[in-house]
Motif scaffolding. Structure first.
Motif, PDB file in Angstrom:
ATOM      1  N   PRO A  70       0.814  -1.225   0.000  1.00 24.17           N
ATOM      2  CA  PRO A  70       0.000   0.000   0.000  1.00 24.17           C
ATOM      3  C   PRO A  70       0.852   1.281   0.000  1.00 24.17           C
ATOM      4  N   ARG A  73       2.070   1.969  -3.535  1.00 25.74           N
ATOM      5  CA  ARG A  73       0.986   2.558  -4.333  1.00 25.74           C
ATOM      6  C   ARG A  73       0.761   4.013  -3.960  1.00 25.74           C
ATOM      7  N   CYS A  77       4.508   4.321  -7.074  1.00 25.68           N
ATOM      8  CA  CYS A  77       5.326   3.284  -7.699  1.00 25.68           C
ATOM      9  C   CYS A  77       4.469   2.525  -8.708  1.00 25.68           C
ATOM     10  N   LEU A  90       8.694  -3.868  -9.284  1.00 36.44           N
ATOM     11  CA  LEU A  90       8.227  -2.559  -8.888  1.00 36.44           C
ATOM     12  C   LEU A  90       9.251  -1.514  -9.272  1.00 36.44           C
TER      13      LEU A  90
END
Length: 95
Positions: A70, A73, A77, A90
């Motif tokens: 989370p 995000r 990313c 990522l």
């Protein structure tokens, strides 16, 4: 998010496990190396929230940032899935 039971009173988030570098899925659907990722995450702090338990590393060269899903995000990313090699990775676009 869904939790995976690793042992008595030991749980991991499914998305955290799936996006961890050492974890992969077999053709039968079993997740391998989740325990290794879990143990590693206990020693790693997220660069966003500074809490332990981060297991998602950036794949940019010379980037050592580690995140919770989370938090990654939250800071924008980007998660990529390479369909050829089945690797998930990522990228922090702000580095």
């Amino acid at each position: 998010s869904r939790l995976l039971n690793l042992d008595i009173d030991k749980w991991a988030h499914l998305n955290c496990a799936l996006w961890s570098q050492e974890v992969y899925e077999t053709q039968s659907g079993a997740l391998m190396n989740v325990d290794q990722a879990f143990k590693r995450s206990l020693r790693q702090k997220c660069v966003v929230c500074a809490k332990l338990g981060a297991s998602i590393g950036c794949f940019k060269q010379r980037c050592n940032n580690v995140y919770h899903v989370p938090c990654a995000r939250l800071v924008g990313c980007i998660f990529f899935e390479d369909k050829v090699s089945d690797w998930l990775f990522l990228l922090n676009t702000e580095i």
